[in-house]
Design a protein around this motif. Structure first.
Motif, PDB file in Angstrom:
ATOM      1  N   ASP A  89       0.797  -1.236   0.000  1.00 47.09           N
ATOM      2  CA  ASP A  89       0.000   0.000   0.000  1.00 47.09           C
ATOM      3  C   ASP A  89       0.828   1.284   0.000  1.00 47.09           C
ATOM      4  N   PRO A  90       1.880   1.416   0.828  1.00 46.77           N
ATOM      5  CA  PRO A  90       2.621   2.684   0.862  1.00 46.77           C
ATOM      6  C   PRO A  90       3.471   2.874  -0.388  1.00 46.77           C
ATOM      7  N   ILE A  91       3.879   4.122  -0.604  1.00 44.97           N
ATOM      8  CA  ILE A  91       4.851   4.400  -1.659  1.00 44.97           C
ATOM      9  C   ILE A  91       6.241   4.006  -1.178  1.00 44.97           C
ATOM     10  N   ALA A  92       6.477   4.099   0.137  1.00 42.13           N
ATOM     11  CA  ALA A  92       7.777   3.736   0.710  1.00 42.13           C
ATOM     12  C   ALA A  92       7.652   3.626   2.224  1.00 42.13           C
ATOM     13  N   ILE A  93       8.681   3.046   2.832  1.00 42.05           N
ATOM     14  CA  ILE A  93       8.737   2.857   4.276  1.00 42.05           C
ATOM     15  C   ILE A  93       9.792   3.789   4.878  1.00 42.05           C
ATOM     16  N   LEU A  94       9.412   4.460   5.962  1.00 43.94           N
ATOM     17  CA  LEU A  94      10.319   5.337   6.687  1.00 43.94           C
ATOM     18  C   LEU A  94      10.476   4.800   8.106  1.00 43.94           C
ATOM     19  N   LEU A  95      11.705   4.583   8.523  1.00 43.25           N
ATOM     20  CA  LEU A  95      11.994   4.089   9.865  1.00 43.25           C
ATOM     21  C   LEU A  95      12.339   5.257  10.779  1.00 43.25           C
ATOM     22  N   ASP A  96      11.677   5.322  11.940  1.00 40.72           N
ATOM     23  CA  ASP A  96      11.942   6.413  12.880  1.00 40.72           C
ATOM     24  C   ASP A  96      11.990   5.865  14.297  1.00 40.72           C
ATOM     25  N   THR A  97      12.608   6.610  15.177  1.00 40.37           N
ATOM     26  CA  THR A  97      12.799   6.193  16.558  1.00 40.37           C
ATOM     27  C   THR A  97      11.531   6.408  17.375  1.00 40.37           C
ATOM     28  N   SER A  98      11.192   5.443  18.217  1.00 38.59           N
ATOM     29  CA  SER A  98      10.106   5.624  19.178  1.00 38.59           C
ATOM     30  C   SER A  98      10.624   5.345  20.579  1.00 38.59           C
ATOM     31  N   ILE A  99       9.898   5.843  21.556  1.00 36.39           N
ATOM     32  CA  ILE A  99      10.237   5.645  22.963  1.00 36.39           C
ATOM     33  C   ILE A  99       9.222   4.688  23.567  1.00 36.39           C
ATOM     34  N   LYS A 100       9.692   3.706  24.308  1.00 36.79           N
ATOM     35  CA  LYS A 100       8.806   2.729  24.928  1.00 36.79           C
ATOM     36  C   LYS A 100       7.775   3.424  25.807  1.00 36.79           C
ATOM     37  N   GLY A 101       6.501   3.015  25.642  1.00 38.16           N
ATOM     38  CA  GLY A 101       5.434   3.591  26.434  1.00 38.16           C
ATOM     39  C   GLY A 101       4.693   4.706  25.745  1.00 38.16           C
ATOM     40  N   ASP A 102       5.204   5.169  24.583  1.00 36.54           N
ATOM     41  CA  ASP A 102       4.512   6.197  23.824  1.00 36.54           C
ATOM     42  C   ASP A 102       3.469   5.528  22.944  1.00 36.54           C
ATOM     43  N   ALA A 103       2.200   5.638  23.318  1.00 40.36           N
ATOM     44  CA  ALA A 103       1.126   4.944  22.599  1.00 40.36           C
ATOM     45  C   ALA A 103       0.748   5.636  21.306  1.00 40.36           C
ATOM     46  N   HIS A 104       1.274   6.828  21.069  1.00 41.44           N
ATOM     47  CA  HIS A 104       0.855   7.601  19.901  1.00 41.44           C
ATOM     48  C   HIS A 104       1.825   7.497  18.734  1.00 41.44           C
ATOM     49  N   GLY A 105       2.851   6.657  18.872  1.00 41.31           N
ATOM     50  CA  GLY A 105       3.829   6.533  17.803  1.00 41.31           C
ATOM     51  C   GLY A 105       5.035   7.402  18.085  1.00 41.31           C
ATOM     52  N   GLY A 106       6.118   7.141  17.352  1.00 38.18           N
ATOM     53  CA  GLY A 106       7.366   7.838  17.620  1.00 38.18           C
ATOM     54  C   GLY A 106       7.489   9.124  16.844  1.00 38.18           C
ATOM     55  N   GLY A 107       8.740   9.482  16.593  1.00 34.54           N
ATOM     56  CA  GLY A 107       9.009  10.707  15.868  1.00 34.54           C
ATOM     57  C   GLY A 107       9.298  11.865  16.805  1.00 34.54           C
ATOM     58  N   GLY A 108      10.195  12.735  16.369  1.00 34.20           N
ATOM     59  CA  GLY A 108      10.498  13.910  17.150  1.00 34.20           C
ATOM     60  C   GLY A 108      11.289  13.640  18.408  1.00 34.20           C
ATOM     61  N   THR A 109      11.915  12.472  18.489  1.00 31.84           N
ATOM     62  CA  THR A 109      12.666  12.130  19.697  1.00 31.84           C
ATOM     63  C   THR A 109      14.050  12.760  19.716  1.00 31.84           C
ATOM     64  N   GLY A 110      14.589  13.059  18.537  1.00 32.47           N
ATOM     65  CA  GLY A 110      15.951  13.565  18.458  1.00 32.47           C
ATOM     66  C   GLY A 110      16.997  12.512  18.745  1.00 32.47           C
ATOM     67  N   LYS A 111      16.573  11.251  18.767  1.00 38.42           N
ATOM     68  CA  LYS A 111      17.486  10.144  19.073  1.00 38.42           C
ATOM     69  C   LYS A 111      17.540   9.165  17.901  1.00 38.42           C
ATOM     70  N   ALA A 112      18.696   8.562  17.706  1.00 37.63           N
ATOM     71  CA  ALA A 112      18.879   7.606  16.614  1.00 37.63           C
ATOM     72  C   ALA A 112      18.586   6.192  17.101  1.00 37.63           C
ATOM     73  N   PHE A 113      17.863   5.418  16.294  1.00 38.70           N
ATOM     74  CA  PHE A 113      17.696   4.003  16.585  1.00 38.70           C
ATOM     75  C   PHE A 113      18.937   3.248  16.092  1.00 38.70           C
ATOM     76  N   ASP A 114      18.952   1.958  16.303  1.00 40.07           N
ATOM     77  CA  ASP A 114      20.074   1.130  15.877  1.00 40.07           C
ATOM     78  C   ASP A 114      20.067   1.016  14.345  1.00 40.07           C
ATOM     79  N   TRP A 115      21.009   1.692  13.702  1.00 40.50           N
ATOM     80  CA  TRP A 115      21.020   1.738  12.240  1.00 40.50           C
ATOM     81  C   TRP A 115      21.236   0.372  11.594  1.00 40.50           C
ATOM     82  N   THR A 116      21.772  -0.589  12.337  1.00 42.29           N
ATOM     83  CA  THR A 116      21.969  -1.912  11.732  1.00 42.29           C
ATOM     84  C   THR A 116      20.636  -2.580  11.385  1.00 42.29           C
ATOM     85  N   ILE A 117      19.535  -2.108  12.008  1.00 44.17           N
ATOM     86  CA  ILE A 117      18.211  -2.623  11.639  1.00 44.17           C
ATOM     87  C   ILE A 117      17.872  -2.200  10.213  1.00 44.17           C
ATOM     88  N   ALA A 118      18.118  -0.933   9.906  1.00 37.85           N
ATOM     89  CA  ALA A 118      17.885  -0.443   8.546  1.00 37.85           C
ATOM     90  C   ALA A 118      18.786  -1.172   7.550  1.00 37.85           C
TER      91      ALA A 118
END
Length: 302
Positions: free
Chosen positions: A204-233
């Motif tokens: 369905d999407p045109i593309a996938i964007l990976l972004d950092t989330s914080i545990k316990g945030d029920a509304h989704g991530g984004g805007g954290t200013g923190k990098a996730f583990d790039w080896t996942i990408a």
């Protein structure tokens, strides 16, 4: 023996050939193609990003964002970006025939279509857990070229039939979730996390964007200013799916990110700001220029 030229000759659609080569042939090795500057609130900042070479200009409508824009602000940015690209209407991103049995194949073809469309910068509206009817209304009022879904709407919500324009689908990567990352809680390998993500993507999407989330945030991530583990990408792309990475990117680390991960795209917001919603023009130029330069370097030998 069957040669690539012979295979190409048998393909009715060139996109089918490109997609099959990218997925059946293994890892994505196409290099960095897309630079997105997000959280823009003024036409002046948008034009700085355009002149620097950004492909996607992001305006945020998510209700809780400190970078949220009004419809009128978004219209001004859309008009400025259109004038920069010497166009009077939205850019149409080619619609690719969906391959339901192989979503990754479709997403690879979608990536190619988006690359072609972003020869001129496009404006992306960012939404989070808002009614699809509301998103469609804002798309039409502002003349947005694309949308980005950043909440818990699900993959199917990113189908372009919902908005009349294509949609990026954000996948949250919880900070500290991988065994290669720091933090507490249950750990999984990067490849296990990547495999889970690939099992859940749809065409369905045109593309996938990976972004950092914080545990316990029920509304989704984004805007954290923190990098996730790039080896996942990196693992996801090794499995054939090109992705955009976001979260914690700055002019200082963008070169490292692009050279090490070789992502299909990068996305920045807070990393180039003077204050929330207002960009530091020098940082924007340094980030976009650094991403493009690193992309060229990272592609050598491929």
């Amino acid at each position: 023996l069957t040669t690539p030229e012979a295979i190409r000759g048998l393909c009715l659609d060139p996109e089918d050939y490109e997609a099959s080569q990218s997925t059946s042939g293994g890892a994505y090795t196409g290099g960095m193609k897309i630079v997105k500057v997000c959280g823009l609130t003024t036409p002046e900042d948008a034009l700085v990003a355009c002149r620097a070479g950004a492909n996607l200009i992001g305006v945020i409508f998510a209700e809780k964002s400190k970078r949220r824009v009004s419809v009128e602000q978004a219209k001004e940015i859309v008009n400025a970006v259109r004038k920069f690209g010497e166009r009077s209407d939205r850019v149409t991103v080619e619609e690719v025939k969906q391959n339901e049995s192989s979503p990754v194949s479709t997403l690879v073809a979608n990536a190619r279509a988006l690359e072609r469309a972003t020869r001129l910068p496009l404006v992306v509206g960012v939404f989070q857990n808002q009614a699809l009817e509301v998103v469609k209304e804002i798309v039409d009022k502002c003349g947005l070229d694309m949308v980005q879904l950043h909440g818990s709407e699900g993959m199917e919500a990113a189908n372009r039939k919902n908005f009349g324009v294509p949609a990026l689908r954000v996948v949250d990567i919880e900070l500290g979730s991988s065994s290669d990352d720091n933090g507490g809680g249950e750990k999984k390998s990067s490849s296990d996390i990547a495999s889970t993500i690939l099992k859940n993507v749809t065409s369905d999407p045109i593309a996938i964007l990976l972004d950092t989330s914080i545990k316990g945030d029920a509304h989704g991530g984004g805007g954290t200013g923190k990098a996730f583990d790039w080896t996942i990408a990196e693992s996801i792309q090794n499995m054939g799916l090109p992705v955009i990475i976001a979260g914690g990117l700055t002019p200082e680390n963008i070169g490292e990110a692009v050279v090490n991960v070789r992502p299909w795209g990068v996305d920045v917001a807070g990393g180039v700001e003077a204050s929330p919603g207002l960009k530091d023009h020098e940082k924007v130029q340094k980030f976009v220029g650094g991403a493009k330069k690193a992309g060229v370097e990272a592609s050598k030998g491929f």
